[in-house]
Design an enzyme around this catalytic site. Structure first.
Site, short mmCIF file in Angstrom:
data_model
loop_
_atom_site.label_atom_id
_atom_site.label_comp_id
_atom_site.label_asym_id
_atom_site.label_seq_id
_atom_site.Cartn_x
_atom_site.Cartn_y
_atom_site.Cartn_z
CG HIS A 158 -1.18 9.05 3.15
ND1 HIS A 158 -0.82 10.29 2.67
CD2 HIS A 158 -1.67 9.26 4.39
CE1 HIS A 158 -1.05 11.20 3.59
NE2 HIS A 158 -1.58 10.61 4.65
N GLY A 159 -0.90 6.97 -0.59
CA GLY A 159 -0.45 5.99 -1.57
C GLY A 159 -1.12 6.16 -2.90
CB CYS A 160 -4.11 7.52 -4.10
SG CYS A 160 -4.97 7.75 -5.67
CD GLN A 161 0.35 8.95 -9.86
OE1 GLN A 161 -0.08 9.78 -10.64
NE2 GLN A 161 1.10 7.94 -10.24
CB ALA A 162 -6.06 11.24 -7.11
#
Ligand SMILES: Cc1ncc(COP(=O)(O)O)c(C=O)c1O
Ligand SMILES: Cc1ncc(COP(=O)(O)O)c(C=O)c1O
Lengths: 412, 146, 412, 146
Positions: free
Chosen positions: B49-53
């Protein structure tokens, strides 16, 4: 609105924003991330610096010269914001740390005073997380429920459906004025009327409205309206919450601390009247002064001319981006500010931003803190280019060119 | 598919490529060298988590092979896929001891990919590195996702 | 503490604070209202200005250069504060808007997660309202109770009595490190040990400690510690809350909004890990950067020399003020910072401040947001002169002279 | 005790006194011209909050005398007592119509006492003026505290 807006002198407005005058990766900066935060004009920076270099002191209880000056400047800032939103009185303005803080203040205090089990809070499908999560937390505490005004395919509120969602249990209607993801300018007066007719409290998230739309709380007829300084050319860490006097007076305190009390003892504490009741602790004095200066800056501009300029940017950018193959543009309302949220077939938005960055073009990608809206649009993320008063037509061209190049690079 | 090239080769290639477009294209090409992670393994427990992708990352220690680190990962964004390739080049096949001494951030800085590191813990790349480090620090092999 | 503190170059420190270099009512400003808020060194002002003029962007989700720079600067600020308090990791630092905000965060989230009916919160009789009212609000919500460590006649905590007040129901011990009204430097490590031994959570209000006392959370052994930027030479509107990792992880979210979530849907929302969980909305980015610069400024000074300088100021000011007839000095601990709170027989403190102001001397009067302490001292208000690193011995003289003159004027 | 001097006289005297210490002493002397408010009338309902000093303010409209404003007040601080004298000089004995047109702030500004006005609503002086205005605005005489 008067019919012949005078032409804006964009170059002179632009010249007041020092951060715009720089290169990024060897290219002139084209800052199109204004919906995330705007740049600051020199007058705002100077107001903050002047406070720190000549009048810095804590406010309200000091009897010395610096404290008197700081208090006067802080209270003048409150009056300035009151006039910016056309409030009846300065005491109807609470300084907070931003829209998120303001909406939490409302959800928390209304949750403790107004919402009861079975009550309903009406939101919309295009709300920012800041106008969703606080209500989820408040509703969960008391056993209230959230209703959601649907969003049409072109990205407008379905006010027909909204009317059916309002009932006797609807106690709060909280709605975004200008969507940060769609650019749509909602008919906020109609939403507030809907609330008033149902006897519900109306709250306006004006985060994006601040920089783009003239604000008149009396004309809108809202009970509360929230602004963030940093989105309207002001400092970070400061926001203003307008609340009708009688609504504010009916609210219990939010945070406890200095300045918000009348008297404190371990046996019991009594609270001050608004606005003090909601401003516990040392406020963001420099921030309030900077935000007021930003409001003064905005008020000094020809708002019709701004509107015309932004509408032109929106039109030319929209027309141009739609020429690019595979572009899907979200938010196609006729009534919008120049925020373009889009995807290109076969390209992940995460891949787009770094390429544009190398052309000097700053855009934002992601869910824009509007995951429910993303779900509604059937996407998980999108790219967003958001323009504001100081952006030029030439910048639209640079953006479109960079986008075309990025598409070649990423698909090719 | 020959797999992810060795780290040295990646660094050298980045150095040779003098314009950002070429480096960019190379990064995307690198992403294509990452062995495909089957859809069946792209499950929630593997999500970073924490990634836009979207990013899925599975890693562990190889029982057969000296307890070296293995990594299998995928992203739906080209650039992130390229970053995954570099993370694999840095860490895959290393012992936990070796992994603990690698300065991954410095490598990304050297490759001028530092921007993808910023915002530690809210960012996919940083979170990936943190997961590998966590595995290396605790030394215990966990089947599948660690 | 090393034995031979080197002499501080006060003139050079002073020269870094532009606001000190001005006249008030035709007299050089003697700013002795440092416990209310400190002045800002040029480096802090510059850090804020530089951010706005070159790196201003919203943090965390941007993939463009300015956003990367802003994020890096913001996270570096977090690391700087972590090192300032000797935290284990940057993630143990939450940026808030100040100590009041931090203590409300704790009272609200501990109130929702840890406090239950019949539980007890231990405070002291010298707490600032910010460390009383939030606990009253939280305790009222859950039916918990507040116990109060007494204050001795010379203004110290009665730790003997404290030991008897701690019981199995004590869940939280929240205590001021340096009293803003008495100047007393409490044995905060002892208080935290008391809490730890009882299995209670320890919270330190370090508002006044920031500028005066080197901070080491590991040495103190506290669970949480709160700082305000504006009281340690930093900007207004920013604060930092240290929380031990496992304590932070156990806390539910405080405010809802952007950045603090993992995913949002109307069906349900999941929250991010600390520190993001507690930083809803756009943070005070410029404020955090300015506060970090202030911490860097403080860390660059010779702390032993500061201590020696402040101790000297305290001693000379105390000796001098006691020579004035009718002076009552509150707070006579041997372990204190140079905060002098006093009254003069027959003179209302309200009358004192404007007279001193005409001599250029800025002091504060009132209850100093410590009404329970005022009650304990049997007064309703007092005058307070608070010194800090940039104050000089000459300023002590000006203060004493002005005070003597004010006494003559007011007693006729 | 001859009572509070007329406003004109106060303004003139402030103008004549050219040094702040003299003006200050005059302000304190002014405070002494305010008729004493008996302790029995210094009750909680008459308290003006928001001032560091204690302030009691009672006011109303005089039935006998054209419904003119009457004010009785006291403070435990000399300066505030002086400010009370000026508030009385400004407002006491006026009709509500007259009171509505007076710019009290301008007068305090003229007297260089503006500092005591700052922080509207949290400050005793501002709160006193607000109470008088409130009375004048609503025109209705309330016995005792209005
Ligand atoms: C001891 C103490 N605690 C708490 C506070 C509150 O700090 P702030 O007003 O910055 O929130 C203060 C400052 O007035 C203080 O001196
Ligand atoms: C529509 C809308 N509402 C609320 C917010 C939250 O504002 P802030 O982050 O300043 O609290 C934003 C900004 O991201 C926004 O665009």
């Amino acid at each position: 609105m008067p019919s012949t807006p005078t032409a804006l002198d964009i170059a002179s407005i632009r010249g007041q924003f020092p951060a715009l005058d720089q290169q990024v990766h060897g290219k002139p900066l084209v800052y199109l991330d204004n919906a995330a935060t705007t740049q600051k004009p020199q007058c705002v920076i100077d107001a903050v610096v002047n406070f720190y270099t000549s009048s810095n002191a804590n406010v309200h209880r000091g009897l010395h010269e610096l404290s008197a000056r700081a208090t006067k400047a802080y209270e003048a800032a409150r009056a300035q914001i009151a006039s910016f939103v056309n409030a009846d009185a300065a005491a109807e303005i609470i300084f907070t740390s931003g829209v998120t803080d303001s909406l939490n203040l409302l959800a928390s205090t209304l949750g403790a005073s107004t919402l009861a089990e079975g009550d309903r809070v009406l939101l919309t499908h295009m709300e920012h997380h800041s106008n969703i999560v606080p209500w989820q937390m408040a509703c969960e505490r008391v056993g209230a429920h959230i209703d959601v005004i649907p969003v049409t395919d072109i990205g407008e509120l379905d006010l027909q459906a909204a009317a059916d969602l309002v009932g006797p249990q609807t106690k709060v209607v909280s709605c975004v004025w200008v969507s940060n993801a769609l650019g749509t300018v909602n008919d906020i007066a109609a939403v507030c009327r809907l609330a008033a007719n149902a006897g519900a409290i109306s709250i306006v998230d004006a985060a994006q409205a601040g920089a783009h739309v003239p604000i008149d709380v009396q004309e809108i007829g809202c009970d509360f309206l929230a602004l963030s300084g940093h989105k309207m050319y002001g400092p970070t860490g400061i926001g203003a919450l307008f609340g009708k006097r009688e609504r504010l007076e009916a609210l219990p305190p939010y945070k406890g601390g200095g300045e918000m009390i009348q008297s404190v003892s371990f046996a019991g504490t009594t609270y001050a009247a608004p606005p003090a009741r909601f401003e516990a602790g040392t406020p963001n004095i420099a921030g309030a002064i900077g935000m007021a200066e930003a409001a003064r800056f905005l008020a000094s501009l020809d708002r019709d001319a701004i509107h015309a300029h932004e509408a032109a940017l929106n039109q030319i950018a929209t027309e141009s981006i739609l020429q690019i193959e595979g572009v899907q543009l979200f938010g196609r309302s006729a009534n919008k500010v120049p925020i373009l949220t889009f995807n290109i077939d076969g390209i992940h938005p995460y891949d787009l931003a770094p390429v544009l960055d190398h052309y000097g073009v700053a855009i934002r990608t992601g869910h824009h803190c509007t995951q429910p809206l993303m779900d509604r649009l059937g996407i998980s993320a999108a790219a967003r280019a958001s323009f504001t008063i100081y952006n030029t037509r030439e910048e639209v061209d640079v953006f479109i060119h960079a986008l075309t190049r990025a598409r070649q690079l990423l698909l090719g | 598919m020959t797999g992810v090239p060795p780290l040295d080769e990646i660094i050298e290639t980045f150095e040779v490529l003098d314009d950002w477009e070429n480096r960019f294209e190379y990064l995307i090409d690198l992403g294509k060298t990452v062995p495909i992670l089957p859809l069946s393994e792209r499950t929630e427990d593997a999500r970073v988590h924490g990634c836009q992708a979207q990013v899925w990352l599975r890693l562990g220690l190889d029982d057969q092979n000296d307890h070296r680190i293995w990594i299998r990962a995928a992203s739906d964004a080209h650039i992130v896929q390229g970053l995954i390739a570099i993370v694999m080049a840095i860490y895959a096949g290393r012992t936990t001891n070796e992994a603990r001494t690698v300065d991954a951030e410095a490598i990304f800085r050297k490759l001028d990919l530092e921007a993808h590191l910023s915002g530690t813990r809210r960012n996919g790349l940083a979170a990936m590195i943190a997961r590998v480090r966590n595995l290396a620090a605790h030394q215990t092999a966990v089947g599948g996702d660690a």
